[in-house]
Structures are given as C-alpha cells and as structure tokens.
Design an enzyme around this catalytic site. Structure first.
Site, PDB file in Angstrom:
ATOM      1  N   GLY A  58       0.803  -1.208   0.000  1.00 14.95           N
ATOM      2  CA  GLY A  58       0.000   0.000   0.000  1.00 14.95           C
ATOM      3  C   GLY A  58       0.835   1.258   0.000  1.00 14.95           C
ATOM      4  O   GLY A  58       0.299   2.364  -0.020  1.00 14.95           O
ATOM      5  N   ASP A 112       6.420  -4.794  12.276  1.00 14.23           N
ATOM      6  CA  ASP A 112       7.652  -4.885  11.491  1.00 14.23           C
ATOM      7  C   ASP A 112       8.850  -5.176  12.392  1.00 14.23           C
ATOM      8  O   ASP A 112       9.708  -6.013  12.068  1.00 14.23           O
ATOM      9  CB  ASP A 112       7.881  -3.580  10.730  1.00 14.23           C
ATOM     10  CG  ASP A 112       6.899  -3.392   9.582  1.00 14.23           C
ATOM     11  OD1 ASP A 112       6.151  -4.335   9.287  1.00 14.23           O
ATOM     12  OD2 ASP A 112       6.867  -2.309   8.989  1.00 14.23           O
ATOM     13  N   HIS A 217      -0.385   4.888   7.292  1.00 17.99           N
ATOM     14  CA  HIS A 217      -1.469   3.907   7.284  1.00 17.99           C
ATOM     15  C   HIS A 217      -2.802   4.603   7.549  1.00 17.99           C
ATOM     16  O   HIS A 217      -3.807   3.943   7.833  1.00 17.99           O
ATOM     17  CB  HIS A 217      -1.226   2.830   8.344  1.00 17.99           C
ATOM     18  CG  HIS A 217       0.108   2.180   8.240  1.00 17.99           C
ATOM     19  ND1 HIS A 217       1.129   2.441   9.120  1.00 17.99           N
ATOM     20  CD2 HIS A 217       0.606   1.304   7.334  1.00 17.99           C
ATOM     21  CE1 HIS A 217       2.198   1.737   8.765  1.00 17.99           C
ATOM     22  NE2 HIS A 217       1.900   1.055   7.684  1.00 17.99           N
ATOM     23  N   GLY A 382     -16.448  23.232 -17.637  1.00 16.57           N
ATOM     24  CA  GLY A 382     -16.865  24.067 -16.527  1.00 16.57           C
ATOM     25  C   GLY A 382     -15.993  25.267 -16.251  1.00 16.57           C
ATOM     26  O   GLY A 382     -15.976  25.761 -15.117  1.00 16.57           O
ATOM     27  N   PRO A 525     -22.653  28.113 -23.412  1.00 21.22           N
ATOM     28  CA  PRO A 525     -22.116  29.100 -22.468  1.00 21.22           C
ATOM     29  C   PRO A 525     -21.490  30.310 -23.144  1.00 21.22           C
ATOM     30  O   PRO A 525     -21.584  31.436 -22.635  1.00 21.22           O
ATOM     31  CB  PRO A 525     -21.084  28.312 -21.665  1.00 21.22           C
ATOM     32  CG  PRO A 525     -20.778  27.101 -22.479  1.00 21.22           C
ATOM     33  CD  PRO A 525     -22.034  26.786 -23.229  1.00 21.22           C
TER      34      PRO A 525
END
Length: 543
Positions: A58, A112, A217, A382, A525
């Site tokens: 991760g 760890d 984390h 936009g 627009p």
C-alpha cells in the site's frame, strides 16, 4: 469507492506479478505465494552486503519498486498495511545473504520490528551476519514513545545501497544507515484519508481542512487545520522540520502520498523552493510518489543534513524508474522571448467614455463567472466563466497603458492582451476577432462593419458559423443588429443564445465532443456570455 483490483485476497500478489512482468527480467520472486511475497534482484551474487527492507503493501513504489542496482537487494511484502511474517522475512534473508551479511532496514512499527527482529535472530542461528536499523523519522507526534518510520526510509535505502554496491562491509553500511536515521526528520500533511480495499473509508477530515502529521497507514495526525493553499501548507510543514536541521545545509525529499496530482506536486515544489523557512534546503529528491499511503491526497517532506558522502550517494544514478534522482535547487531560469514574439506596447491615450464602456463589459463578465461555469459544466469542462473573468480582470488592469483614444490601435491592443491573458481556444478566437477588427478599422471601415469583419475572420479560422452551437449564434445577430442600437443588439443576442438550447449536436467547439442529449435544454455558455454582455450594456447605457 471503485478500484482497479480483481480481488482483495489477490491484490498484493497481482501487483507484485505486474511489477515483475514489467521489470525486463531485472527482478524475480520467491515461490511462496500467497504467504511469502519476496521480490529480489536477478543480478545478485551474494558477494556484497545485502539490503532488505519491506513491510505492509500500500506504500508503492516502496518497497519492491526500489529493488535493484544501487538500492535494495530484496523487498519483503506483507498484505495491505500489514507486516510480513517471520517466515517471509527469513526467506528473503536466506535468498540473498552471503558471507558479507545483510542489513535489514525496518520502519518503526511494532509488527515490522517483531517479525524482522525474530527473522534476524533465526538467520543468525544459521550462521549469517545480520544487522538491523530501525527508521523512526516521523516528528509529527513528539510525545509518542516510539516515533513512526515514514518516507525518510528512502534516504537509508539510497545511502546504504550506494555503499553496499561499492563493496563496503556490513559495519560501514550499518553505521551510515544509523547516522542518517539519527539526523533525518519527516512529516506529512493531507486533505483526505486513504481508501483501504475492502474497508469503509474514514472521512474524518472535513472539507476545507487538512490534517498535519497523519501516518502512512492513515493514522490520525497531530492536528487538523484550515487549508489555505499550497504555500501555507508547505510553510506549516517546514515550521515543524526546520528546528531539526537548523543551521545545516540539507536535502529535502518531497513525497506524494498517493493521489496528489503532478500539477499540485509541482506547485508544492515551488512553495518549498521559495519559502524563507527552507533556506537551508539546497537539494531536492522528487517530487514523486515514493512512500505512498494508497490514494491519500497529501504530501510529506523529509529532510536530511548533507555531507559530501551523503550527497554523492543520493545523487548517484540508479536504473530504477521509481527513483526520481536528486537535483540541486536553483533560481528559476528566465530568458527573453524570441524576436518577434515580444508584444509591441501601444502608446497610451485616454478616453473616459471608452474606458467606462470597457470596464462595464469586464464587470458584467466577472459577475457572470459562476453562472457561466455551471452552464459550461453541462457541455464542457466548466471553466468558461473563469476564463472570461480572468481575462476581464487582466484587461481592466491594463487600461492605463491602452490607446483608449484610438479605436484602431485599441482593438489591436485588446487582441494582444487577450492572446496573453486568456487561456484556451476562447483567448485565441477573441484575439483574432479584435485584431481583425482593428485591421478593418485601419482600412477605413466604420466600427459596426469592422466588428462584423472581425467575426467573419474568426469563422474562417475556427470553422464555426450560425447554427453550430457556439458564441457566434449570439454574436453574429447582435453585431448585425448593432446599427439599430444596443437594445436591438441585446434582443438579437438573447434570441440567438436561447436558440442554442434547442439545437441538436454541436458542430464546433468543445461541446461537439459531448453527446447531444446532454446539450438539449441548455444554452451554449459562449452564446450566453454574449447575450448577458449586450443585455448588461443596454441596461448600463439606459442609466
């Protein structure tokens, strides 16, 4: 939140095999899936000190992305945010360690430390030389008994990796790693937490707030603060870091925590490079994702005092695509525009009536910014309102240097101004329009006729005309009616703008990429901007 994964149970193994498939044979894995997930260098011969790191997944590219020549020898991967097992760490040690021994580089988390520590003991029982360094560089929580290990770990990978590559012994490599850990400091800041696959996202950071010092984390940080932009965010991080390297020249590692865009990271780099609080920072690694937290929308900065040895190690080139390298910070280099591109500055002149008219037009477009953006979001990206408002503000600011008493030169000057200050295709189109109008005035055409000739030019260049669902659908009828007065022009512009809502597929402009069903019932627009401009002028002139 949808994610590009197959199954949570195979997420990490799928990712590792993807990394290996794209490594051109530089990496291999041990045959221990799913419980043992170890990535190793294919060219390793065990004659030098091996460097092994790892931890929960991760945080990619850490750690497997830094396995290779000049950095790690092996990475031991756990599940997402979970430490690898003792057996997995031991498998990595046994796979790459020879007589020279190995150094375990471990981030300071309980799992760890325990798993790597016990694996080291077992490896020593096999007769291997194993040392371990614990990285605890996070300064976010000063009262925490055990500081966390975060992105500063990458300093250790690179410094120790350079020494090991050159054949330094285990004691030398370990001492250099420990010295770096003792000297470094890191802290992060984020606008959002991360999304752990298979878990409900924790939405603890409110809109408009940022969290300082959160862990990799997703652990809560030291405080939530109002978010006031990149400069403020960077200064707050540097406030925390600078006491740890006060009076020393240092290198900064600017890390993307996961989903911060490259554009944002470049802005943060600018904020760091120009901050008075970072005068001691002489070199930078990044900006890049190096120690991420899945999709966390944040960044971290790690600092390390420079020595000649560290500078040599950190600047040493390695063939790893995820390592961004180190660069010395330097002032922004600026050179003059090439000949012919520097705009010719007009000779200023004053005309109060013309100035008031331009200011009124600009104010009308600025006031319509939000409405035009909302309308544009249905058919484009936009930003029509913002584009026109930005150009209007710039034009108002330039009026003191405009030739307001000379319409021919004024139209040309407005065209030049818009070409520089107005983004997108609108800026180019309007620059052509005003430039061509000025040319027509110079050739003796009256203003209404010159404006129509300017419109004809942009139709030729842009390829749009009446019925194509662009601003021309309002601008052309308005200019054609202008000789009858501004009221007539405003009515014609409104009729043309409203007519675009009933048009089918757009034939030009960004709306031509949008499905027809998204456009029906909504004015273009650009055409709406023209209509509002003429309507506002008609009202103003009545007053």
């Amino acid at each position: 939140m949808a994610q590009f994964i197959n199954d949570k149970e195979t997420l990490v193994t799928d990712a590792i095999d993807g990394l290996l498939a794209a490594s051109d044979g530089a990496l291999y894995r041990l045959d221990g899936y799913p419980h043992i997930k170890v990535v190793c260098r294919s060219d390793w011969d065990k004659s030098r000190v091996a460097l092994i790191s790892g931890g929960g997944s991760g945080h990619e590219p850490a750690h497997a992305g830094f396995v290779g020549d000049g950095m790690l020898t092996a990475a031991v991967c756990g599940e997402v945010f979970a430490s690898p097992s003792v057996d997995a760490v031991l498998a990595g040690i046994l796979a790459v360690t020879g007589e020279a021994g190995c150094l375990l580089i471990v981030k300071n988390y309980t799992g760890d430390r325990l798993n790597f520590g016990l694996a080291a003991e077992r490896a020593r029982a096999y007769g291997l030389k194993v040392s371990m360094v614990i990285v605890d560089d996070d300064i976010a929580l000063p009262d925490l008994p055990q500081a966390r290990g975060v992105a500063g770990t990458l300093f250790v990978h690179k410094i120790a990796g350079s020494l090991a590559e050159d054949g330094a012994d285990l004691e030398t490599v370990t001492q250099a790693a420990e010295a770096a850990v003792n000297d470094m400091a890191s802290i992060g800041k984020s606008l959002d937490t991360c999304t752990v696959p298979g878990s409900t996202k924790e939405d603890r950071i409110a809109t408009g707030m940022a969290e300082l010092g959160l862990g990799i984390h997703g652990e809560a940080g030291v405080e939530q603060v109002a978010f006031e932009g990149a400069i403020s965010a960077m200064d707050m991080v540097l406030d925390k870091l600078m006491p740890h390297v006060a009076g020393k020249e240092c290198v900064a590692l600017l890390n993307n925590l996961g989903s911060t865009t490259p554009l944002e990271m470049a802005v943060l780099t600018h904020a760091l490079a120009h901050s008075e609080k970072a005068q001691g920072i002489k070199a930078i690694i990044g900006p890049a994702p190096m120690m991420t937290s899945l999709d966390m929308h944040g960044f971290s900065v790690s600092v390390l005092p420079m020595t000649s040895d560290r500078q040599a190690a950190l600047s040493r080139s390695v063939p790893l695509p995820d390592w961004p390298g180190m660069a010395m910070l330097a002032p922004v280099a600026v050179k003059p525009l090439p000949d012919g591109l520097s705009p010719i500055q007009p000779i200023p002149s004053q005309n109060a009536k013309t100035r008031a008219l331009i200011e009124t037009c600009c104010d009308l477009l600025i006031a319509a910014e939000a409405d035009l953006n909302t309308l544009d979001a249905k058919s484009g990206d936009g930003d029509t309102g913002s584009t026109l408002a930005t150009a209007s503000r710039a034009l108002k600011g330039s009026l003191d240097r405009m030739p307001l008493a000379d319409l021919t030169q004024l139209f040309r000057a407005i065209g030049n101004e818009l070409s520089q200050t107005m983004g997108g295709s609108s800026g180019v189109i309007l620059a052509i329009f005003f430039g061509a109008t000025g040319d027509a005035c110079a050739n003796g055409h009256p203003t209404p006729e010159a404006l129509l000739m300017g419109l004809e030019r942009i139709s030729q260049v842009g390829g749009a005309g009446i019925g194509d669902r662009t601003m021309i659908d309002a601008l052309q009828p308005a200019l054609e009616a202008l000789p009858q007065g501004v009221d007539a022009a405003a009515l014609a512009a409104r009729t043309g703008a409203n007519g675009t809502a009933a048009m089918g597929k757009a034939k030009a402009g960004r709306a031509s990429y949008v499905p027809e069903e998204n456009l029906i019932g909504h004015n273009d627009p650009g055409a709406e901007a023209v209509a509002r401009l003429f309507e506002g002028l008609a009202e103003a002139l009545k007053g």
